[in-house]
Every structure is written in structure tokens, then in C-alpha cells.
Design an enzyme around this catalytic site. Structure first.
Site, PDB file in Angstrom:
ATOM      1  CG  ASP A 109      -1.927   0.711   1.001  1.00 33.26           C
ATOM      2  OD1 ASP A 109      -1.974   2.298   0.836  1.00 33.26           O
ATOM      3  OD2 ASP A 109      -3.111   0.602   1.433  1.00 33.26           O
ATOM      4  CB  SER A 150      -6.457   2.161   0.039  1.00 31.78           C
ATOM      5  OG  SER A 150      -5.035   2.844   0.139  1.00 31.78           O
ATOM      6  CB  THR A 178      -5.833  -2.933   0.641  1.00 29.88           C
ATOM      7  OG1 THR A 178      -5.394  -1.636   0.606  1.00 29.88           O
ATOM      8  CG2 THR A 178      -5.374  -3.690  -0.459  1.00 29.88           C
ATOM      9  CD  GLU A 191      -3.012  -3.320   2.473  1.00 23.82           C
ATOM     10  OE1 GLU A 191      -3.116  -2.331   1.635  1.00 23.82           O
ATOM     11  OE2 GLU A 191      -3.607  -3.516   3.089  1.00 23.82           O
ATOM     12  CG  HIS A 230      -1.023   8.622   4.699  1.00 23.45           C
ATOM     13  ND1 HIS A 230      -1.482   9.852   4.006  1.00 23.45           N
ATOM     14  CD2 HIS A 230      -1.288   7.476   4.455  1.00 23.45           C
ATOM     15  CE1 HIS A 230      -2.401   9.140   3.130  1.00 23.45           C
ATOM     16  NE2 HIS A 230      -2.275   7.859   3.410  1.00 23.45           N
ATOM     17  CG  ASP A 270      -3.114   0.970  -2.654  1.00 24.76           C
ATOM     18  OD1 ASP A 270      -2.122   1.088  -2.542  1.00 24.76           O
ATOM     19  OD2 ASP A 270      -3.951   0.869  -1.467  1.00 24.76           O
ATOM     20  CG  HIS A 271      -2.412   4.600  -3.399  1.00 23.25           C
ATOM     21  ND1 HIS A 271      -1.687   5.232  -2.561  1.00 23.25           N
ATOM     22  CD2 HIS A 271      -3.551   4.104  -2.859  1.00 23.25           C
ATOM     23  CE1 HIS A 271      -2.117   4.869  -1.243  1.00 23.25           C
ATOM     24  NE2 HIS A 271      -3.305   4.211  -1.601  1.00 23.25           N
TER      25      HIS A 271
HETATM   26 ZN   LIG Z   1      -3.163   6.138   2.366  1.00 23.38          ZN
END
Ligand SMILES: [Zn+2]
Length: 373
Positions: A29, A70, A123, A238, A247, A285-286
Site C-alpha cells: 500500500d 486505497s 485494501t 498486503e 502519510h 494501489d497507489h
Molecule cells: Zn493512504
């Protein structure tokens, strides 16, 4: 008069390709190339990602935003369509979509999920739940409990089962009515049991430096169980907290999480190399943090981690593949194309590699798209 018969039958030469019996689908993630390469620079070591023979690029944009969350990112990776940010397992019209986990469960495979966040975080939920908002954790927990497609869950998030606002004793119901065994640690699990949940923390699991080898050991545990199924298995894993660390712009945490995820990937790769019938697909996912690897003084000598945002970005991510069908995961692809490629690798859409006519028959003009025998 002797009737004249023409044979119009064409013969197709189908090259038998090895098919994946088992699939291990792994999502870091928030993990794009800067997180991977930054971790390699920080540790001075190669990561498991370097061992993959096939690599591609994934466009992570969602149906509603250039920058995905997500929920939409994982939904696109699990299903066939992109959706709006915040939505889980549903398309833009809130219609439920079949996930890759469900599709392969319907083919007789056992399934599992191993993550370091809540079992119902976006997720993992994207693979078994269908809700219009990712924050509906208690509904997601009920959908997990009632899923007849999910065999193994190893995660945190116990509070959504036993400290619910509706006071439902969901763990009790899972054990007494729904056939689950519930554990709170990876120790002493009966891995021959084909339906269990390890809910090892009331919230997300602690950060990598405090939780030990929970993720790689969780993958080993799930593999022990799922590999008992002669029809094969699907396992989603994950590395949930690479995103949390980015973050927080916390590079020590980010490096720890990426190393931890790499260890889990290594467990999957070692299993796949020994097994020979297992496809391992790793992607994200990003990207999170807008991470760049720069020299703040501009001397090109010292590399520092630079986070340009505390949020996600639309930077495309890598996809890495090993095993039968791995060659399908090259080139530039959309996040909602991965499910079809996994199904193809498993042989559910047989691929005609070359078609040739019977020598005595004249070439046939027109469209013929008959299926191989
Ligand atoms: Zn995030």
C-alpha cells in the site's frame, strides 16, 4: 453422382502453456518505485522485488479522481472496473462486482488474506466486501464473517467483531454458527483447519519495528493451510503500513515496512520457486507521500528522502510477476486489467497462441474465432 464434400474444418494448433494453479497477489500500500529504491539505498541491500523476471507499469487513477484512495485503488486491482474513491467492491453505480478472490473461489480454490491493518480496512475489504463507503467497518466485518468464499484471514481489526456499536457478538457467531476458528495470535494455529481468522490486534497491527515477523510468518501460515487444497489457492497479502509511514513522512518507519513487505514477498517467491505452479504478482494501489530521492544541496552526492505531500499521488506504480503466466504482466496497464490477466494466467480464458489451417484446405477468409479444443 458422387457428392463432393469439402472439409471446412480448420485445425488449430494450440501451444499448451503452463497454467497457474495457485496465485499469490501482493499489494504494497503506497509503494511505488521511490519507496522500493529508497529502501534499497537506505539498507544497502537488494529487495525481493529485484528477483522478478517480468515487470510492468500500472496506472492507478480511479473513476472519480486522478489520485485514488486505497478503496478505489484496491477495488480496481480486485475487480474488472475502476470505481469512485471511497467505494469498496462496487462500481460507480454501486453495483457489486465480483473480485478475483471470489472468481477463483468459484473455480474451487481456497482463499486467504494476510495484512497488517484491520481485516476490514480498504485494501483487504476490496477482495471480499461490497459497501459504498470504506468507513462502514462493522458492515464489512459482517460480510467477512458471512463470506463463504474466504477461508483464512490473518490481520488486526478485532474491535469490529467484539466491540461493536450494535453489541453483536460477531466472534461468537462466527465460531458457533459460521464455521470459523478464531485466534488472537499466530502461535498454535491448527493449520489443517480450512476456515480460521487470526485477529491479532484490536486495531491495526503495531508498526513493523514492534510486531516482529507477523507478516512473513502470517504468509507462511496461510500457505501451509491453503496449499492443502488440490484445486489450488488464491492468497492476497498486503504490506499495509508502507502507506501509513508515508502519510507520516516517517522514513525509518517506511524503510522498516518496505523491508518487512519484501520479506513476505520472499516467502511467496520461495514457495513459488519450489512449487512451480504458483503465480506471484506484486503491485501497489497507489503511491503515498510524493516521495523523491534528492540531494537537498543539489550536489548529487547525498540522497535524502523528500515527501512532497502527506497524501497520495497519481504516480504510476510497478507490477512484478513470477511463475506461470508472469509474461502477461508487462507493459503499461490500467489497475482494473490485473484481474483478467490473473484469470488468463490460471487458464480460464485459454489463449490460442498460433492458428494454422489444415494443409489440404484452402485459406478461409473471414472471421473465425472458434475456441481451441
Ligand atoms: Zn493512504
Amino acid at each position: 453422382m458422387i457428392p463432393l464434400f469439402f472439409s471446412c474444418e480448420k485445425k488449430e494448433k494450440v501451444v499448451e502453456e503452463p497454467k497457474a494453479k495457485n496465485v499469490i497477489y501482493m499489494i504494497g500500500d503506497g509503494m511505488a518505485l521511490p519507496q522500493v529504491f529508497g529502501t534499497m539505498l537506505a539498507t544497502g541491500e537488494e529487495l525481493a522485488f529485484c528477483q522478478f523476471p517480468y515487470i510492468g507499469v500500472v496506472d492507478t487513477r480511479s473513476a472519480s479522481n486522478d489520485i485514488t484512495d486505497s478503496a478505489a485503488g484496491g477495488t480496481a486491482l480486485a475487480c474488472d472496473k475502476k470505481t469512485k474513491n471511497g467505494m469498496v467492491g462496487m462500481d460507480v453505480d454501486t453495483l457489486a462486482m465480483e473480485t478475483i478472490l471470489e472468481a477463483l473461489a468459484d473455480q474451487g480454490k481456497s482463499t486467504g488474506i494476510v495484512v497488517t491493518c484491520y481485516s476490514g480496512h480498504a485494501t483487504p475489504a476490496d477482495f471480499y466486501a461490497k459497501v459504498p463507503k470504506r468507513s462502514l467497518y462493522e458492515d464489512i466485518a459482517i460480510q467477512m464473517a458471512e463470506s463463504d468464499k474466504l477461508n483464512v484471514m490473518i490481520a488486526g481489526g478485532r474491535k469490529h467483531f467484539d466491540q461493536r456499536k450494535d453489541s453483536l457478538d460477531l466472534l461468537g457467531r462466527m465460531e458457533n454458527e459460521l464455521g470459523w476458528k478464531i485466534y488472537d495470535t499466530l502461535a498454535h494455529i491448527d493449520t489443517t483447519c480450512m476456515k480460521y481468522a487470526v485477529l491479532a490486534d484490536k486495531g491495526h497491527m503495531p508498526k513493523a519495528s514492534e510486531r516482529g515477523d507477523f507478516l512473513p510468518e502470517g504468509v507462511k501460515t496461510a500457505l501451509k493451510t491453503l496449499s492443502q487444497d488440490e484445486d489450488g489457492f488464491f492468497l492476497m497479502v498486503e504490506g499495509s503500513q508502507i502507506d501509513f509511514a508515508c502519510h507520516a513522512a516517517d522514513s525509518v518507519w517506511m524503510v522498516d515496512e518496505t523491508v518487512d513487505f519484501s520479506k513476505a514477498v520472499q516467502v511467496a517467491l520461495d514457495f513459488a520457486k519450489a512449487d512451480g505452479n504458483t503465480l506471484v504478482v506484486v503491485t501497489a494501489d497507489h503511491e503515498t507521500g510524493g516521495l523523491t530521492l534528492i540531494d537537498p544541496q543539489g550536489h548529487y552526492s547525498n540522497v535524502a528522502f523528500n515527501y512532497s505531500t502527506r497524501s497520495h499521488t497519481c504516480l504510476p506504480v510497478m507490477i512484478y510477476a513470477y511463475g506461470p503466466g508472469a509474461e502477461l504482466f508487462t507493459g503499461w496497464m490500467q489497475n482494473n486489467e490485473v484481474k483478467a490477466r490473473i484469470l488468463k494466467a490460471c487458464g480460464f480464458e485459454p489463449q490460442v497462441v498460433s492458428t494454422e489451417m489444415d494443409q489440404e484446405i484452402a485459406p478461409v477468409v473471414g472471421n473465425f474465432d472458434s475456441k481451441p479444443d
